[in-house]
Design a protein around this motif. Structure first.
Motif, PDB file in Angstrom:
ATOM      1  N   GLY A 251      -1.977 -69.184 -55.412  1.00  0.00           N
ATOM      2  CA  GLY A 251      -3.301 -69.295 -56.013  1.00  0.00           C
ATOM      3  C   GLY A 251      -3.570 -70.691 -56.514  1.00  0.00           C
ATOM      4  N   ILE A 252      -4.846 -71.028 -56.606  1.00  0.00           N
ATOM      5  CA  ILE A 252      -5.285 -72.305 -57.172  1.00  0.00           C
ATOM      6  C   ILE A 252      -6.448 -72.022 -58.097  1.00  0.00           C
ATOM      7  N   TYR A 253      -6.377 -72.548 -59.331  1.00  0.00           N
ATOM      8  CA  TYR A 253      -7.461 -72.410 -60.297  1.00  0.00           C
ATOM      9  C   TYR A 253      -8.107 -73.779 -60.516  1.00  0.00           C
ATOM     10  N   LEU A 254      -9.428 -73.825 -60.385  1.00  0.00           N
ATOM     11  CA  LEU A 254     -10.180 -75.050 -60.655  1.00  0.00           C
ATOM     12  C   LEU A 254     -11.202 -74.763 -61.745  1.00  0.00           C
ATOM     13  N   ASN A 255     -11.217 -75.587 -62.775  1.00  0.00           N
ATOM     14  CA  ASN A 255     -12.206 -75.477 -63.845  1.00  0.00           C
ATOM     15  C   ASN A 255     -13.152 -76.654 -63.721  1.00  0.00           C
ATOM     16  N   LEU A 256     -14.433 -76.368 -63.435  1.00  0.00           N
ATOM     17  CA  LEU A 256     -15.415 -77.417 -63.188  1.00  0.00           C
ATOM     18  C   LEU A 256     -16.239 -77.686 -64.435  1.00  0.00           C
ATOM     19  N   ALA A 257     -16.565 -78.957 -64.634  1.00  0.00           N
ATOM     20  CA  ALA A 257     -17.299 -79.355 -65.834  1.00  0.00           C
ATOM     21  C   ALA A 257     -18.732 -78.844 -65.811  1.00  0.00           C
ATOM     22  N   ASN A 258     -19.332 -78.723 -64.622  1.00  0.00           N
ATOM     23  CA  ASN A 258     -20.736 -78.339 -64.501  1.00  0.00           C
ATOM     24  C   ASN A 258     -20.851 -77.123 -63.588  1.00  0.00           C
ATOM     25  N   THR A 259     -21.420 -76.037 -64.111  1.00  0.00           N
ATOM     26  CA  THR A 259     -21.559 -74.813 -63.311  1.00  0.00           C
ATOM     27  C   THR A 259     -22.493 -75.007 -62.117  1.00  0.00           C
ATOM     28  N   ALA A 260     -23.422 -75.964 -62.226  1.00  0.00           N
ATOM     29  CA  ALA A 260     -24.346 -76.200 -61.116  1.00  0.00           C
ATOM     30  C   ALA A 260     -23.620 -76.704 -59.874  1.00  0.00           C
ATOM     31  N   ASP A 261     -22.444 -77.284 -60.068  1.00  0.00           N
ATOM     32  CA  ASP A 261     -21.683 -77.827 -58.934  1.00  0.00           C
ATOM     33  C   ASP A 261     -20.812 -76.781 -58.253  1.00  0.00           C
ATOM     34  N   ILE A 262     -20.710 -75.586 -58.827  1.00  0.00           N
ATOM     35  CA  ILE A 262     -19.761 -74.594 -58.315  1.00  0.00           C
ATOM     36  C   ILE A 262     -20.074 -74.149 -56.889  1.00  0.00           C
ATOM     37  N   PRO A 263     -21.322 -73.789 -56.531  1.00  0.00           N
ATOM     38  CA  PRO A 263     -21.575 -73.361 -55.143  1.00  0.00           C
ATOM     39  C   PRO A 263     -21.200 -74.437 -54.118  1.00  0.00           C
ATOM     40  N   GLU A 264     -21.578 -75.690 -54.391  1.00  0.00           N
ATOM     41  CA  GLU A 264     -21.246 -76.775 -53.465  1.00  0.00           C
ATOM     42  C   GLU A 264     -19.734 -76.992 -53.400  1.00  0.00           C
ATOM     43  N   SER A 265     -19.059 -76.923 -54.555  1.00  0.00           N
ATOM     44  CA  SER A 265     -17.613 -77.099 -54.593  1.00  0.00           C
ATOM     45  C   SER A 265     -16.911 -75.984 -53.822  1.00  0.00           C
ATOM     46  N   ALA A 266     -17.427 -74.763 -53.930  1.00  0.00           N
ATOM     47  CA  ALA A 266     -16.833 -73.638 -53.192  1.00  0.00           C
ATOM     48  C   ALA A 266     -16.928 -73.869 -51.694  1.00  0.00           C
ATOM     49  N   GLN A 267     -18.040 -74.437 -51.224  1.00  0.00           N
ATOM     50  CA  GLN A 267     -18.191 -74.740 -49.804  1.00  0.00           C
ATOM     51  C   GLN A 267     -17.187 -75.798 -49.361  1.00  0.00           C
ATOM     52  N   VAL A 268     -16.978 -76.806 -50.230  1.00  0.00           N
ATOM     53  CA  VAL A 268     -16.014 -77.857 -49.903  1.00  0.00           C
ATOM     54  C   VAL A 268     -14.613 -77.263 -49.794  1.00  0.00           C
ATOM     55  N   VAL A 269     -14.238 -76.399 -50.755  1.00  0.00           N
ATOM     56  CA  VAL A 269     -12.912 -75.776 -50.750  1.00  0.00           C
ATOM     57  C   VAL A 269     -12.725 -74.942 -49.488  1.00  0.00           C
ATOM     58  N   ARG A 270     -13.718 -74.160 -49.130  1.00  0.00           N
ATOM     59  CA  ARG A 270     -13.612 -73.335 -47.922  1.00  0.00           C
ATOM     60  C   ARG A 270     -13.457 -74.202 -46.673  1.00  0.00           C
ATOM     61  N   ALA A 271     -14.211 -75.302 -46.627  1.00  0.00           N
ATOM     62  CA  ALA A 271     -14.128 -76.189 -45.459  1.00  0.00           C
ATOM     63  C   ALA A 271     -12.746 -76.829 -45.364  1.00  0.00           C
ATOM     64  N   VAL A 272     -12.201 -77.280 -46.488  1.00  0.00           N
ATOM     65  CA  VAL A 272     -10.874 -77.905 -46.499  1.00  0.00           C
ATOM     66  C   VAL A 272      -9.823 -76.913 -46.027  1.00  0.00           C
ATOM     67  N   LEU A 273      -9.851 -75.700 -46.569  1.00  0.00           N
ATOM     68  CA  LEU A 273      -8.827 -74.711 -46.230  1.00  0.00           C
ATOM     69  C   LEU A 273      -9.001 -74.180 -44.802  1.00  0.00           C
ATOM     70  N   ASN A 274     -10.239 -74.019 -44.355  1.00  0.00           N
ATOM     71  CA  ASN A 274     -10.451 -73.584 -42.969  1.00  0.00           C
ATOM     72  C   ASN A 274      -9.892 -74.605 -41.992  1.00  0.00           C
ATOM     73  N   SER A 275     -10.010 -75.888 -42.355  1.00  0.00           N
ATOM     74  CA  SER A 275      -9.493 -76.950 -41.491  1.00  0.00           C
ATOM     75  C   SER A 275      -7.968 -76.951 -41.475  1.00  0.00           C
ATOM     76  N   SER A 276      -7.347 -76.906 -42.661  1.00  0.00           N
ATOM     77  CA  SER A 276      -5.879 -76.980 -42.724  1.00  0.00           C
ATOM     78  C   SER A 276      -5.202 -75.691 -42.277  1.00  0.00           C
ATOM     79  N   HIS A 277      -5.917 -74.561 -42.391  1.00  0.00           N
ATOM     80  CA  HIS A 277      -5.343 -73.269 -42.005  1.00  0.00           C
ATOM     81  C   HIS A 277      -5.797 -72.842 -40.604  1.00  0.00           C
ATOM     82  N   HIS A 278      -6.580 -73.707 -39.937  1.00  0.00           N
ATOM     83  CA  HIS A 278      -6.998 -73.473 -38.549  1.00  0.00           C
ATOM     84  C   HIS A 278      -7.708 -72.131 -38.371  1.00  0.00           C
TER      85      HIS A 278
END
Length: 428
Positions: A251-278
């Motif tokens: 598991g990985i826990y990320l605490n973000l300073a601004n809640t408005a950034d969470i949807p965009e950050s979630a997309q970035v995380v999914r893109a990173v993991l989809n790339s590394s996990h093929h």
């Protein structure tokens, strides 16, 4: 000049309604059994509305508390793991699983991170002192975890970054783990043996709201039944029988300073993991803020459906009131004719029957509210569910019952008022 000594109109109206209420009460008491049977539909309808809304309110409070405890500023990555060797090997042909490298890349690519930690969970094969209840779950995290998870220390302290860096043999107990291992005694300074390693207890976490959920081993875990240890200690000192088929981290826990950034950050995380996990789809990204919004939408739909279902009972009760009032007209046809003959207007007859119908609804609604309150408590006791009877649910059920009485009482009242006085007096 003549002086008008007649009572004011408002007083006359009040006297008329009071007299009709008295007559209506006398008639209901005169036919007590019939009145009670007529009320049953309203009683069960109102009770059903109150009980169902109390179940919904209780579930809403618990779910929202759990989601808020997860942290609306948090973004959580969970590894999807299997304990079967063949399935594990099949996934590993295309994906390395969740790793520290994933964590480092996410830290570099996601902006506005206030705190973060990987997580490594283990299920000990033995523990000393012997657990009096379920075996505690061991969770390796870093020193920033209390801020991310909103943990509060009941006693002692949480381990710091220095403890994590050197893989110190220290631990912090969840509330349930503390009671299971040490009972009422103070565990601070005591030692817990996890598998073959001894850990010194330096803190105890306050009780948390917790729902049991699936863990990697297919069992259930309770946040209060955790033993927290430094992440490095989990890697250096511990392993379990499933270590060979588990991801490097789970598991990985990320605490973000601004809640408005969470949807965009979630997309970035999914893109990173989809790339590394093929594209292996061996992970999930949990966004508590999105869960909270979805839960609120689901709650509104649930309440609407529950009220609609319960309102069917109220509708049946209203039909029962109308049928009884129509039967009452036949019984009291001569009485209606006499009242019309001595000067009663149609509005007086309408008012008399509407008052009686409303009184049936009022009495049925009152009994239904009390019955619904006890029903919700009984459900909570028998099913173990959390139920909350709110003022809004009582007010809604009560107002609907009164409205049903008024609506279904108007037709019989109007029919009674339109009877021909002469024919009514001659009616046998």
């Amino acid at each position: 000049m003549a002086i008008d000594v007649s009572p004011p109109r408002s007083l006359l109206v009040y006297q008329q309604w009071t007299r009709d209420a008295q007559l209506g009460m006398q008639n209901l008491l005169l036919h007590g059994t019939r009145s009670l049977l007529t009320m049953l539909g309203m009683i069960f309808g109102v009770a059903a509305v109150v009980a169902m809304l109390s179940i919904g309110a209780g579930a809403r409070q618990k779910v929202m508390a759990l989601i808020e405890q997860m942290g609306v500023h948090n973004l959580i990555v969970e590894a999807k793991q299997t304990m079967e060797w063949q399935a594990h090997q099949k996934v590993r042909t295309i994906s390395p699983g969740l790793t520290f490298q994933d964590y480092r890349v996410i830290r570099d690519d996601v902006g506005g991170i206030a705190a973060s930690t990987p997580r490594k969970q283990l299920t000990p094969s033995k523990i000393i002192p012997k657990a009096q209840q379920d075996m505690p779950n061991v969770m390796g995290v870093n020193a920033s975890y209390p801020k991310i998870a909103g943990l509060h220390l009941l006693s002692g302290k949480f381990f710091d970054q220095a403890d994590d860096d050197r893989g110190a043999a220290v631990c912090v107990l969840g509330a349930a783990a503390k009671w299971s291992l040490f009972g009422a005694s103070d565990p601070l300074g005591q030692y817990v043996k996890v598998n073959e390693q001894w850990f010194r207890v330096i803190g105890v976490v306050s009780p948390q709201l917790s729902a049991q959920s699936d863990s990697q081993g297919g069992t259930t875990t309770d946040a209060n039944n955790n033993i927290y240890i430094p992440l490095e200690s989990a890697f250096l000192r511990l392993e379990d029988s499933y270590s060979d088929v588990r991801d490097e981290i789970d598991g990985i826990y990320l605490n973000l300073a601004n809640t408005a950034d969470i949807p965009e950050s979630a997309q970035v995380v999914r893109a990173v993991l989809n790339s590394s996990h093929h594209g292996a789809d061996d992970f999930s990204v949990v966004v508590p803020a999105e869960l909270l919004a979805e839960q609120q939408r689901t709650e509104r739909l649930f309440n609407t459906v529950m009220v609609a279902i319960a309102s069917i009972s109220l509708l049946v009760g209203g039909i029962g009131i109308m049928n009884i009032m129509l039967a009452s007209i036949l019984e009291r046809t001569r009485e209606i004719g006499l009242r019309r003959a001595v000067g009663a207007r149609q509005s007086d007859i309408v008012r008399q029957f509407v008052v009686e119908a409303t009184m049936i609804s009022f009495a049925g609604g009152t009994i239904g509210v009390v019955f619904g309150f006890f029903m919700s408590r009984l459900i909570a006791w028998l099913a173990g569910w959390s139920t909350i009877v709110t003022f809004s649910s009582i007010a809604l059920a009560f107002l609907v019952s009164i409205s049903v009485g008024l609506i279904f009482g108007i037709y019989p009242a109007t029919k009674a008022a339109r009877l021909d006085p002469v024919e009514a007096i001659r009616y046998e």
